[in-house]
Design a protein around this motif. Structure first.
Motif, PDB file in Angstrom:
ATOM      1  N   GLY A 250      74.446 -30.672 -77.133  1.00  0.00           N
ATOM      2  CA  GLY A 250      75.262 -30.028 -78.148  1.00  0.00           C
ATOM      3  C   GLY A 250      75.333 -30.898 -79.383  1.00  0.00           C
ATOM      4  N   GLU A 251      76.486 -30.917 -80.016  1.00  0.00           N
ATOM      5  CA  GLU A 251      76.659 -31.637 -81.277  1.00  0.00           C
ATOM      6  C   GLU A 251      78.147 -31.785 -81.536  1.00  0.00           C
ATOM      7  OE1 GLU A 251      76.003 -30.583 -86.029  1.00  0.00           O
ATOM      8  OE2 GLU A 251      74.652 -29.680 -84.560  1.00  0.00           O
ATOM      9  N   GLU A 252      78.565 -32.898 -82.128  1.00  0.00           N
ATOM     10  CA  GLU A 252      79.912 -32.957 -82.680  1.00  0.00           C
ATOM     11  C   GLU A 252      79.806 -32.594 -84.158  1.00  0.00           C
ATOM     12  OE1 GLU A 252      84.000 -35.600 -83.089  1.00  0.00           O
ATOM     13  OE2 GLU A 252      82.213 -36.555 -82.247  1.00  0.00           O
ATOM     14  N   VAL A 253      80.216 -31.392 -84.474  1.00  0.00           N
ATOM     15  CA  VAL A 253      80.141 -30.872 -85.836  1.00  0.00           C
ATOM     16  C   VAL A 253      81.282 -31.518 -86.610  1.00  0.00           C
ATOM     17  CG1 VAL A 253      80.076 -28.786 -87.243  1.00  0.00           C
ATOM     18  CG2 VAL A 253      79.199 -28.739 -84.894  1.00  0.00           C
ATOM     19  N   THR A 254      80.924 -32.468 -87.484  1.00  0.00           N
ATOM     20  CA  THR A 254      81.907 -33.363 -88.098  1.00  0.00           C
ATOM     21  C   THR A 254      82.125 -32.971 -89.545  1.00  0.00           C
ATOM     22  OG1 THR A 254      81.125 -35.103 -86.609  1.00  0.00           O
ATOM     23  CG2 THR A 254      82.485 -35.800 -88.458  1.00  0.00           C
ATOM     24  N   THR A 255      83.091 -32.099 -89.788  1.00  0.00           N
ATOM     25  CA  THR A 255      83.392 -31.643 -91.141  1.00  0.00           C
ATOM     26  C   THR A 255      84.451 -32.541 -91.768  1.00  0.00           C
ATOM     27  OG1 THR A 255      85.272 -30.154 -90.799  1.00  0.00           O
ATOM     28  CG2 THR A 255      83.106 -29.322 -90.160  1.00  0.00           C
ATOM     29  N   ARG A 256      84.772 -32.261 -93.012  1.00  0.00           N
ATOM     30  CA  ARG A 256      85.826 -33.017 -93.700  1.00  0.00           C
ATOM     31  C   ARG A 256      87.219 -32.535 -93.309  1.00  0.00           C
ATOM     32  NH1 ARG A 256      83.638 -35.888 -98.032  1.00  0.00           N
ATOM     33  NH2 ARG A 256      81.462 -36.323 -97.509  1.00  0.00           N
ATOM     34  N   ASN A 257      87.296 -31.440 -92.545  1.00  0.00           N
ATOM     35  CA  ASN A 257      88.587 -30.881 -92.134  1.00  0.00           C
ATOM     36  C   ASN A 257      88.734 -30.798 -90.625  1.00  0.00           C
ATOM     37  OD1 ASN A 257      88.964 -28.500 -94.885  1.00  0.00           O
ATOM     38  ND2 ASN A 257      89.582 -30.629 -94.739  1.00  0.00           N
ATOM     39  N   GLY A 258      88.022 -31.665 -89.908  1.00  0.00           N
ATOM     40  CA  GLY A 258      88.135 -31.700 -88.465  1.00  0.00           C
ATOM     41  C   GLY A 258      86.786 -31.651 -87.782  1.00  0.00           C
ATOM     42  N   HIS A 259      86.791 -32.013 -86.495  1.00  0.00           N
ATOM     43  CA  HIS A 259      85.562 -32.083 -85.717  1.00  0.00           C
ATOM     44  C   HIS A 259      85.605 -31.036 -84.603  1.00  0.00           C
ATOM     45  CE1 HIS A 259      85.280 -36.699 -86.714  1.00  0.00           C
ATOM     46  NE2 HIS A 259      85.523 -35.954 -87.784  1.00  0.00           N
ATOM     47  N   VAL A 260      84.445 -30.490 -84.283  1.00  0.00           N
ATOM     48  CA  VAL A 260      84.358 -29.533 -83.179  1.00  0.00           C
ATOM     49  C   VAL A 260      83.146 -29.888 -82.331  1.00  0.00           C
ATOM     50  CG1 VAL A 260      83.048 -27.839 -84.529  1.00  0.00           C
ATOM     51  CG2 VAL A 260      84.311 -27.088 -82.527  1.00  0.00           C
ATOM     52  N   VAL A 261      83.342 -29.941 -81.017  1.00  0.00           N
ATOM     53  CA  VAL A 261      82.228 -30.168 -80.106  1.00  0.00           C
ATOM     54  C   VAL A 261      81.550 -28.831 -79.824  1.00  0.00           C
ATOM     55  CG1 VAL A 261      81.553 -30.899 -77.784  1.00  0.00           C
ATOM     56  CG2 VAL A 261      83.254 -32.220 -79.062  1.00  0.00           C
ATOM     57  N   ALA A 262      80.274 -28.738 -80.194  1.00  0.00           N
ATOM     58  CA  ALA A 262      79.443 -27.617 -79.781  1.00  0.00           C
ATOM     59  C   ALA A 262      78.918 -27.990 -78.406  1.00  0.00           C
ATOM     60  CB  ALA A 262      78.305 -27.392 -80.771  1.00  0.00           C
ATOM     61  N   TRP A 310      92.466 -31.318 -87.378  1.00  0.00           N
ATOM     62  CA  TRP A 310      91.874 -29.986 -87.335  1.00  0.00           C
ATOM     63  C   TRP A 310      92.584 -29.021 -88.279  1.00  0.00           C
ATOM     64  CZ3 TRP A 310      87.445 -28.219 -85.923  1.00  0.00           C
ATOM     65  CH2 TRP A 310      87.260 -26.870 -85.639  1.00  0.00           C
ATOM     66  N   LYS A 311      91.832 -28.424 -89.219  1.00  0.00           N
ATOM     67  CA  LYS A 311      92.403 -27.546 -90.235  1.00  0.00           C
ATOM     68  C   LYS A 311      91.886 -26.101 -90.175  1.00  0.00           C
ATOM     69  CE  LYS A 311      94.591 -30.965 -92.314  1.00  0.00           C
ATOM     70  NZ  LYS A 311      96.072 -31.087 -92.222  1.00  0.00           N
ATOM     71  N   PHE A 312      91.057 -25.764 -89.191  1.00  0.00           N
ATOM     72  CA  PHE A 312      90.412 -24.457 -89.160  1.00  0.00           C
ATOM     73  C   PHE A 312      91.156 -23.426 -88.332  1.00  0.00           C
ATOM     74  CE2 PHE A 312      87.004 -27.429 -90.172  1.00  0.00           C
ATOM     75  CZ  PHE A 312      86.349 -26.795 -91.210  1.00  0.00           C
ATOM     76  N   GLY A 313      92.261 -23.800 -87.708  1.00  0.00           N
ATOM     77  CA  GLY A 313      92.934 -22.871 -86.812  1.00  0.00           C
ATOM     78  C   GLY A 313      92.184 -22.769 -85.494  1.00  0.00           C
ATOM     79  N   PHE A 314      92.763 -22.024 -84.539  1.00  0.00           N
ATOM     80  CA  PHE A 314      92.204 -21.987 -83.190  1.00  0.00           C
ATOM     81  C   PHE A 314      91.719 -20.595 -82.794  1.00  0.00           C
ATOM     82  CE2 PHE A 314      94.879 -25.696 -83.423  1.00  0.00           C
ATOM     83  CZ  PHE A 314      94.122 -26.665 -82.768  1.00  0.00           C
ATOM     84  N   GLY A 315      91.575 -19.727 -83.783  1.00  0.00           N
ATOM     85  CA  GLY A 315      91.139 -18.373 -83.476  1.00  0.00           C
ATOM     86  C   GLY A 315      89.730 -18.298 -82.911  1.00  0.00           C
ATOM     87  N   GLU A 316      88.888 -19.292 -83.212  1.00  0.00           N
ATOM     88  CA  GLU A 316      87.510 -19.291 -82.719  1.00  0.00           C
ATOM     89  C   GLU A 316      87.320 -20.217 -81.519  1.00  0.00           C
ATOM     90  OE1 GLU A 316      85.132 -17.429 -83.658  1.00  0.00           O
ATOM     91  OE2 GLU A 316      85.705 -16.647 -85.625  1.00  0.00           O
ATOM     92  N   ALA A 317      88.384 -20.898 -81.086  1.00  0.00           N
ATOM     93  CA  ALA A 317      88.231 -21.902 -80.034  1.00  0.00           C
ATOM     94  C   ALA A 317      88.046 -21.262 -78.665  1.00  0.00           C
ATOM     95  CB  ALA A 317      89.442 -22.826 -80.015  1.00  0.00           C
ATOM     96  N   ASP A 318      87.108 -21.810 -77.888  1.00  0.00           N
ATOM     97  CA  ASP A 318      86.944 -21.417 -76.492  1.00  0.00           C
ATOM     98  C   ASP A 318      87.733 -22.336 -75.568  1.00  0.00           C
ATOM     99  OD1 ASP A 318      85.007 -19.277 -76.864  1.00  0.00           O
ATOM    100  OD2 ASP A 318      83.611 -20.861 -77.431  1.00  0.00           O
ATOM    101  N   VAL A 319      87.811 -23.599 -75.910  1.00  0.00           N
ATOM    102  CA  VAL A 319      88.542 -24.619 -75.169  1.00  0.00           C
ATOM    103  C   VAL A 319      89.071 -25.605 -76.198  1.00  0.00           C
ATOM    104  CG1 VAL A 319      88.423 -26.308 -73.269  1.00  0.00           C
ATOM    105  CG2 VAL A 319      86.848 -24.386 -73.287  1.00  0.00           C
TER     106      VAL A 319
END
Length: 509
Positions: A250-262, A310-319
């Protein structure tokens, strides 16, 4: 041959929008061979560019490089000044990466590598590349060195970039070999994993072999490769997998407004990171993660490092990664926030988001598998592990020594486990049972949508014990368990040794 170019401090009118991210493109860097002069095989040309980025610089600054025909290797080195700044003031930090002649379009095919601030130079050629970068031919056209001014000091960020081209035969790129999607499992069983790990392919210090060895030593059955903003490690994991270790990528998608593990995407998947929450682009890339078979996992959502919150909200989060590395106050905040979302979901009749924990280990002495997520899966395969995580059939433990069993029973022989529902009438008596192993001196407790509802005595020196709680679905919509170490500060709960996802009580509405 060497030639210097100077880029003056940027004019704000030079900004343009590419995709949704504000960016600046500097003047092009040209080489003599690009003007019709043919360089000899093995010959080299070098250019050095200097400039200064001001405070408030855009997130990405692109330095176009006109690559002529006949180049076998591109090599880039950079430096920048790091002046002392007053306490509380951010200093200079400059990331770097590169896009090839296919362009810098957001989500496009031009990505060829990223090292952030982890290294000061890199190279690419057909048969090899610096970790973090993708091997492949150095084709003629306009390449772009991507500079990412993460933070800029009040007096600006002076930088210097040196580009060296080596001429010769283009070479051959090996076909990538990816790790298998199946390991020798135990059928339907509990499997231990760590899905947030770093190596020399981003800002880690361990080699892939060292990560795999540490995972085995930690008692893990599976891991997930999650380098910052690059998929370069995907093609190098196969030799480290085995019957005893499933390696997902996967990838740690590292944005300026938080990180998400793909988590667990198809091998070779690149997920772009060049956007902020205000750009309204995250949903597109969350969908890409899922379309390529993976899970969207906001990482350390309440971490205090620059750009980590984290600034993107959790509407798209699976975990949600509610526990990241050694347990700290921001993990306590993340756990409480996840619990609040759990309460809101059950009371609002909305889908719930499971929690997990990962080590985020980068280097010694960071412990791989500390914490680790223990997943009930039909087998040790990518598909089964991701399904168990998605359904919340999991708990988190600080190490391989800690094991939990959480069940709820009631009615006529009905029972349910973690992530499941005990379908009983509202007033049917329910018994919730927690069995703990490997947590000497720790305190077990039950938490529901009503808060902490039952706390047991500290576990004996053997580390084993059982906690029971009797309730009804009319009182508690769910029950989950925590096992905590003794408090280290007055008035605060002790650090976690383990916690579970919930068992839901009552019939689904």
């Amino acid at each position: 041959m060497c030639q210097d170019a100077v880029h003056r401090p940027m004019n704000r009118r030079g900004l343009f929008v590419t995709g949704a991210a504000a960016a600046l493109t500097l003047g092009s860097v040209n080489f003599a061979s690009g003007a019709g002069r043919r360089a000899p095989a093995g010959g080299k040309e070098t250019r050095t560019v200097r400039g200064t980025l001001p405070p408030g610089a855009p997130d990405f600054v692109y330095l176009p490089v006109e690559v002529p025909h006949g180049v076998s290797e591109l090599r880039v080195a950079y430096t920048y000044e790091k002046p002392a700044v007053p306490a509380g003031t951010l200093g200079n930090a400059l990331d770097i990466g590169v896009f090839d002649e296919r362009g810098t379009e957001l989500g496009g095919r031009g990505f060829r590598g990223w090292s952030g601030g982890a290294r000061t130079e890199f190279f690419l050629r057909a048969d090899d590349a610096t970790p973090g970068y993708i091997p492949g031919r150095v084709r003629a056209g306009t390449w772009n060195i991507a500079l990412g001014p993460y933070t800029v000091a009040p007096d600006g960020l002076p930088y210097e970039v040196t580009i060296t081209l080596t001429y010769g035969a283009p070479g051959t790129t090996p076909r990538p070999v990816y790790p298998p999607e199946r390991a020798k499992g135990r059928g339907r069983a509990w499997y231990r994993g760590d899905c947030h790990l770093h190596s020399v392919h981003s800002d880690g210090r361990r080699t892939l072999a060292e990560v795999a060895a540490a995972a085995r030593a930690a008692g893990l059955d599976f891991i997930n490769s999650s380098e910052h903003n690059t998929h370069s490690a995907h093609a190098h994991w196969a030799e480290h997998a085995g019957d005893d270790l499933l390696i997902m990528v996967g990838e740690e998608v590292t944005t300026r407004n938080g990180h998400v593990v793909a988590l667990g995407t198809d091998p070779g998947t690149f997920v772009d990171w060049r956007y902020r929450a205000r750009d309204n682009r995250f949903g597109k890339y969350a969908r890409k993660i899922r379309e390529t078979g993976g899970l969207v996992v906001p990482a350390h959502p309440h971490a205090t490092c620059v750009g980590c919150n984290w600034k993107f909200g959790f509407g798209e989060a699976d975990v949600i990664e509610a526990w990241n590395g050694p347990y700290t106050p921001d993990d306590e905040v993340a756990l409480a926030d996840w619990d609040s979302r759990l309460v809101a979901s059950v009371r609002g009749g909305r889908p719930w988001i499971p929690a997990m924990g990962n080590s985020d280990a980068h280097r010694e002495p960071d412990p791989v598998g500390g914490p680790q997520t223990v997943v009930l899966a039909d087998d040790l395969t990518r598909e089964a592990i991701l399904d168990g995580l998605r359904r919340g059939h999991s708990y988190v433990a600080e190490s391989k020594d800690v094991a939990l069993t959480l069940t709820a029973a009631g009615g006529k022989g009905k029972h349910a486990g973690i992530g499941e529902r005990l379908s009983v009438d509202r007033d049917t008596p329910v018994t919730v049972r927690l069995d703990v192993r490997g947590a000497p001196g720790c305190v077990p407790r039950f938490v529901s949508d009503q808060g902490v509802v039952h706390t047991g005595p500290a576990l004996p020196a053997s580390g084993e014990g059982t906690l029971l709680w009797r309730t009804t679905a009319s009182y508690a919509a769910y029950a989950r368990a925590e096992v905590r170490h003794p408090p280290t500060a007055p008035g605060l709960p002790g650090p976690l040794a383990a916690f579970t996802n919930p068992v839901f009580l009552g019939r689904a509405e």
